[in-house]
Motif scaffolding. Structure first.
Motif, PDB file in Angstrom:
ATOM      1  N   LEU A 133       0.832  -1.212   0.000  1.00 25.49           N
ATOM      2  CA  LEU A 133       0.000   0.000   0.000  1.00 25.49           C
ATOM      3  C   LEU A 133       0.864   1.259   0.000  1.00 25.49           C
ATOM      4  CD1 LEU A 133      -2.711   1.437   0.227  1.00 25.49           C
ATOM      5  CD2 LEU A 133      -2.592   1.129   2.714  1.00 25.49           C
ATOM      6  N   LEU A 134       1.892   1.274   0.834  1.00 23.24           N
ATOM      7  CA  LEU A 134       2.755   2.451   0.917  1.00 23.24           C
ATOM      8  C   LEU A 134       3.510   2.686  -0.398  1.00 23.24           C
ATOM      9  CD1 LEU A 134       4.180   1.976   4.531  1.00 23.24           C
ATOM     10  CD2 LEU A 134       2.422   3.587   3.780  1.00 23.24           C
ATOM     11  N   VAL A 135       4.013   1.597  -0.985  1.00 21.36           N
ATOM     12  CA  VAL A 135       4.701   1.724  -2.277  1.00 21.36           C
ATOM     13  C   VAL A 135       3.727   2.192  -3.356  1.00 21.36           C
ATOM     14  CG1 VAL A 135       5.862   0.439  -4.122  1.00 21.36           C
ATOM     15  CG2 VAL A 135       6.499   0.048  -1.738  1.00 21.36           C
ATOM     16  N   GLY A 136       2.504   1.652  -3.328  1.00 25.82           N
ATOM     17  CA  GLY A 136       1.509   2.032  -4.322  1.00 25.82           C
ATOM     18  C   GLY A 136       1.126   3.500  -4.239  1.00 25.82           C
ATOM     19  N   VAL A 137       0.911   3.987  -3.025  1.00 25.66           N
ATOM     20  CA  VAL A 137       0.548   5.395  -2.851  1.00 25.66           C
ATOM     21  C   VAL A 137       1.675   6.298  -3.329  1.00 25.66           C
ATOM     22  CG1 VAL A 137       0.101   7.189  -1.134  1.00 25.66           C
ATOM     23  CG2 VAL A 137      -1.075   4.988  -0.970  1.00 25.66           C
ATOM     24  N   ALA A 138       2.903   5.953  -2.925  1.00 21.48           N
ATOM     25  CA  ALA A 138       4.043   6.774  -3.325  1.00 21.48           C
ATOM     26  C   ALA A 138       4.230   6.781  -4.841  1.00 21.48           C
ATOM     27  CB  ALA A 138       5.314   6.267  -2.640  1.00 21.48           C
ATOM     28  N   SER A 139       4.135   5.604  -5.460  1.00 23.78           N
ATOM     29  CA  SER A 139       4.340   5.535  -6.912  1.00 23.78           C
ATOM     30  C   SER A 139       3.214   6.231  -7.664  1.00 23.78           C
ATOM     31  CB  SER A 139       4.462   4.068  -7.356  1.00 23.78           C
ATOM     32  OG  SER A 139       3.294   3.338  -7.021  1.00 23.78           O
ATOM     33  N   GLY A 140       1.983   6.142  -7.164  1.00 21.10           N
ATOM     34  CA  GLY A 140       0.872   6.822  -7.810  1.00 21.10           C
ATOM     35  C   GLY A 140       1.021   8.333  -7.769  1.00 21.10           C
ATOM     36  N   ILE A 141       1.447   8.848  -6.610  1.00 18.00           N
ATOM     37  CA  ILE A 141       1.646  10.292  -6.486  1.00 18.00           C
ATOM     38  C   ILE A 141       2.762  10.762  -7.427  1.00 18.00           C
ATOM     39  CG2 ILE A 141       2.456  12.102  -4.922  1.00 18.00           C
ATOM     40  CD1 ILE A 141       1.011  10.608  -2.672  1.00 18.00           C
ATOM     41  N   LEU A 142       3.862  10.020  -7.452  1.00 21.93           N
ATOM     42  CA  LEU A 142       4.975  10.400  -8.327  1.00 21.93           C
ATOM     43  C   LEU A 142       4.566  10.355  -9.802  1.00 21.93           C
ATOM     44  CD1 LEU A 142       7.920   8.558  -6.533  1.00 21.93           C
ATOM     45  CD2 LEU A 142       7.572  11.036  -6.711  1.00 21.93           C
ATOM     46  N   ALA A 143       3.811   9.318 -10.186  1.00 27.30           N
ATOM     47  CA  ALA A 143       3.359   9.221 -11.581  1.00 27.30           C
ATOM     48  C   ALA A 143       2.479  10.404 -11.947  1.00 27.30           C
ATOM     49  CB  ALA A 143       2.614   7.909 -11.797  1.00 27.30           C
ATOM     50  N   GLY A 144       1.578  10.789 -11.029  1.00 22.30           N
ATOM     51  CA  GLY A 144       0.695  11.924 -11.288  1.00 22.30           C
ATOM     52  C   GLY A 144       1.443  13.242 -11.376  1.00 22.30           C
ATOM     53  N   LEU A 145       2.481  13.396 -10.549  1.00 18.77           N
ATOM     54  CA  LEU A 145       3.264  14.628 -10.584  1.00 18.77           C
ATOM     55  C   LEU A 145       4.092  14.734 -11.857  1.00 18.77           C
ATOM     56  CD1 LEU A 145       4.510  14.806  -6.877  1.00 18.77           C
ATOM     57  CD2 LEU A 145       2.778  16.247  -7.970  1.00 18.77           C
ATOM     58  N   LEU A 146       4.641  13.608 -12.295  1.00 22.48           N
ATOM     59  CA  LEU A 146       5.488  13.617 -13.493  1.00 22.48           C
ATOM     60  C   LEU A 146       4.677  13.699 -14.783  1.00 22.48           C
ATOM     61  CD1 LEU A 146       8.143  10.916 -12.469  1.00 22.48           C
ATOM     62  CD2 LEU A 146       8.479  13.394 -12.592  1.00 22.48           C
ATOM     63  N   ALA A 147       3.460  13.145 -14.769  1.00 21.57           N
ATOM     64  CA  ALA A 147       2.619  13.144 -15.990  1.00 21.57           C
ATOM     65  C   ALA A 147       1.171  13.399 -15.589  1.00 21.57           C
ATOM     66  CB  ALA A 147       2.766  11.822 -16.745  1.00 21.57           C
ATOM     67  N   PRO A 148       0.772  14.652 -15.433  1.00 19.12           N
ATOM     68  CA  PRO A 148      -0.602  14.983 -15.021  1.00 19.12           C
ATOM     69  C   PRO A 148      -1.679  14.341 -15.900  1.00 19.12           C
ATOM     70  CG  PRO A 148       0.787  16.924 -14.913  1.00 19.12           C
ATOM     71  CD  PRO A 148       1.603  15.856 -15.583  1.00 19.12           C
ATOM     72  N   SER A 149      -1.332  14.063 -17.156  1.00 21.99           N
ATOM     73  CA  SER A 149      -2.330  13.449 -18.044  1.00 21.99           C
ATOM     74  C   SER A 149      -2.730  12.046 -17.584  1.00 21.99           C
ATOM     75  CB  SER A 149      -1.783  13.375 -19.475  1.00 21.99           C
ATOM     76  OG  SER A 149      -0.608  12.571 -19.518  1.00 21.99           O
ATOM     77  N   LEU A 150      -1.896  11.429 -16.746  1.00 23.85           N
ATOM     78  CA  LEU A 150      -2.208  10.082 -16.242  1.00 23.85           C
ATOM     79  C   LEU A 150      -3.133  10.092 -15.037  1.00 23.85           C
ATOM     80  CD1 LEU A 150       1.329   8.351 -16.406  1.00 23.85           C
ATOM     81  CD2 LEU A 150      -0.622   7.956 -17.920  1.00 23.85           C
ATOM     82  N   VAL A 151      -3.364  11.274 -14.464  1.00 24.94           N
ATOM     83  CA  VAL A 151      -4.139  11.357 -13.219  1.00 24.94           C
ATOM     84  C   VAL A 151      -5.534  10.730 -13.339  1.00 24.94           C
ATOM     85  CG1 VAL A 151      -5.235  12.956 -11.591  1.00 24.94           C
ATOM     86  CG2 VAL A 151      -2.844  13.297 -12.280  1.00 24.94           C
ATOM     87  N   PRO A 152      -6.316  11.010 -14.421  1.00 23.43           N
ATOM     88  CA  PRO A 152      -7.646  10.361 -14.507  1.00 23.43           C
ATOM     89  C   PRO A 152      -7.562   8.839 -14.481  1.00 23.43           C
ATOM     90  CG  PRO A 152      -7.493  12.172 -16.065  1.00 23.43           C
ATOM     91  CD  PRO A 152      -6.111  11.966 -15.522  1.00 23.43           C
ATOM     92  N   LEU A 153      -6.591   8.276 -15.182  1.00 29.08           N
ATOM     93  CA  LEU A 153      -6.446   6.816 -15.203  1.00 29.08           C
ATOM     94  C   LEU A 153      -6.043   6.297 -13.825  1.00 29.08           C
ATOM     95  CD1 LEU A 153      -6.345   4.142 -16.753  1.00 29.08           C
ATOM     96  CD2 LEU A 153      -3.974   4.679 -17.362  1.00 29.08           C
ATOM     97  N   LEU A 154      -5.115   6.996 -13.188  1.00 29.23           N
ATOM     98  CA  LEU A 154      -4.665   6.583 -11.859  1.00 29.23           C
ATOM     99  C   LEU A 154      -5.814   6.652 -10.847  1.00 29.23           C
ATOM    100  CD1 LEU A 154      -1.229   8.455 -11.775  1.00 29.23           C
ATOM    101  CD2 LEU A 154      -1.574   5.999 -12.071  1.00 29.23           C
ATOM    102  N   LEU A 155      -6.587   7.717 -10.914  1.00 26.62           N
ATOM    103  CA  LEU A 155      -7.713   7.863  -9.991  1.00 26.62           C
ATOM    104  C   LEU A 155      -8.766   6.781 -10.224  1.00 26.62           C
ATOM    105  CD1 LEU A 155      -8.257  11.741  -9.795  1.00 26.62           C
ATOM    106  CD2 LEU A 155      -7.475  10.203  -7.979  1.00 26.62           C
ATOM    107  N   THR A 156      -9.022   6.472 -11.493  1.00 26.46           N
ATOM    108  CA  THR A 156     -10.000   5.419 -11.805  1.00 26.46           C
ATOM    109  C   THR A 156      -9.561   4.077 -11.220  1.00 26.46           C
ATOM    110  OG1 THR A 156     -10.639   6.529 -13.862  1.00 26.46           O
ATOM    111  CG2 THR A 156     -11.165   4.190 -13.663  1.00 26.46           C
TER     112      THR A 156
END
Length: 432
Positions: A332-355
């Motif tokens: 869970l901790l790795v997932g949260v951290a990687s999701g936040i980093l992915a969203g910060l580096l590529a905002p276009s991925l945020v909708p997919l990550l949130l879904t």
């Protein structure tokens, strides 16, 4: 930019893998509910059959040693010792060991209670150590060396076994002599004291009524719960004895004995009441200890299980899935951290990550709700109405978030401090 995009995709992929792993781990609870309903009738029938096994005449009953570990728990020492003395078993075959590592006034209280019970004709000894080497596991190991007898009933000091506990729970050993231990179900002295204790009641009922009962019925590894059970010496010795290098000595010995071919029995019909932590700080410390110990045992036993030639592939899979639950928080901790980093580096991925995040959370909630309600219905007959149960579920979610946040803080501090030895942080008891 290309490098950032590549890293973003890598973090997004890691986030997706973590979501899938969490979904699989939590989905195993839903599988346990299905398996529980499939096996319940036969499992309860077998339990009833084992508990109807006749006992030998009193003169032929084995000696039983009741072991009660304690550490600075003076509020409940007298009650725990007297409940052991009240057990219905031949007086000359009932032996009580008070395993006390206390550093406060509890130590004197233990000696006094032991002397009073001896004066009443009971075989009671206070085994007090000058240090806590090995903690509870170390105390149990040392106490075993001081008696020649073969059966050990273990109770944390706040639990109050019914007087017929031994008369009931010793029966399966005569029906199936290769039983490593018989585990009774926890019950609770203060389940409705406050919102926290009610949430714990529901959570533990699901663990005991669904997980433990179903593992027993299915022939999966059955972890000892550390209290309210009877072990036989041969199984302890086969597993290598009690060890104190982990803070979950019960789970550790269970798996070491299981790899050697010993199996156990869980009794749904025998409840032993004990005290639930009633304040959040104490409960969170308890949860941290359990999580840390689970990880210790998982890392130790994974290789042993994989290389064993005596365990069937299906049994190995059941054991490994159970031990993989120790990875919930790290994943869970790795997932949260990687999701936040992915969203910060590529905002276009945020909708997919949130879904993906919302789908995972929804799945977790469905599985957890089904699991908790099934356990409550099985143990308590659904005494909490559905709407009130929804409130309890919200508390459960809040509790899980709190444990994750605390665990993150603990592991973050460990990254910047020197390694410390394992410490058994015993849950204090108030005597309610």
């Amino acid at each position: 930019m290309a490098i950032l995009a590549t890293f973003a995709l890598l973090f997004a992929a890691l986030f997706a893998v973590c979501c899938l792993l969490l979904a699989a781990f939590i989905g195993s609870l839903l599988y346990m509910v299905v398996l529980h309903h499939r096996l319940k009738e036969a499992g309860l029938r077998r339990e009833e059959m084992l508990l109807s096994t006749p006992l030998p005449a009193d003169a032929d009953l084995p000696h039983v040693v009741v072991q009660i570990p304690s550490f600075n728990e003076g509020a409940v020492v007298r009650r725990g010792a007297e409940s052991a003395a009240a057990l219905d078993w031949p007086r000359d075959k009932l032996h009580i060991q008070l395993l006390d590592d206390s550093t406060d006034e509890t130590a004197e209280m233990v000696r006094q209670v032991a002397a009073e019970l001896r004066a009443r004709g009971f075989d009671v000894v206070a085994l007090q150590r000058t240090d806590r080497s090995g903690y509870k596991g170390g105390a149990l190991h040392e106490a075993m060396q001081k008696t020649p007898h073969d059966f050990f009933a273990i109770f944390d000091v706040d639990y109050i076994p019914p007087t017929d506990f031994l008369r009931v729970c010793m029966r399966p050993f005569f029906a199936e002599p290769k039983t490593a231990f018989v585990q009774a179900r926890f019950d609770f002295l203060n389940p409705h004291e406050n919102a926290l204790t009610e949430m714990q009641m529901v959570t533990l009922d699901a663990h005991l009524g669904i997980e433990q009962a179903t593992r027993c019925w299915a022939g999966h590894p059955l972890p000892f719960n550390g209290t309210c059970g009877i072990w036989q010496r041969a199984a302890i010795d086969a597993g290598g004895g009690w060890k104190g290098d982990t803070v979950t000595e019960d789970l550790d010995l269970t798996y070491r004995g299981w790899v050697k071919g010993w199996r156990a029995l869980f009794l749904t019909s025998v409840g032993v009441p004990g005290e639930l932590p009633a304040d959040t700080k104490t409960w969170l410390r308890q949860q941290q200890r359990w999580q840390d110990g689970f990880r210790h045992v998982s890392m130790r036993m994974f290789p042993e299980i994989l290389k064993s030639r005596d365990i069937t592939p299906s049994a190995k899979l059941a054991a490994l899935l159970h031990l993989c639950m120790a990875l919930n928080q790290p994943v869970l901790l790795v997932g949260v951290a990687s999701g936040i980093l992915a969203g910060l580096l590529a905002p276009s991925l945020v909708p997919l990550l949130l879904t993906l995040f919302v789908i995972t959370v929804a799945w977790v909630l469905v599985c957890a709700t089904t699991f908790l309600r099934a356990g409550h219905n099985f143990i308590r007959g659904g005494e909490i109405p559905p709407l009130e149960f929804g409130v309890v579920l919200m508390r459960f979610v809040g509790g899980q978030i709190a444990t994750v946040v605390r665990s993150f803080g603990v592991h973050f501090r460990k990254m910047f401090s020197k390694p410390k030895p394992v410490v058994f942080d015993r849950t204090p008891k108030r005597g309610n």
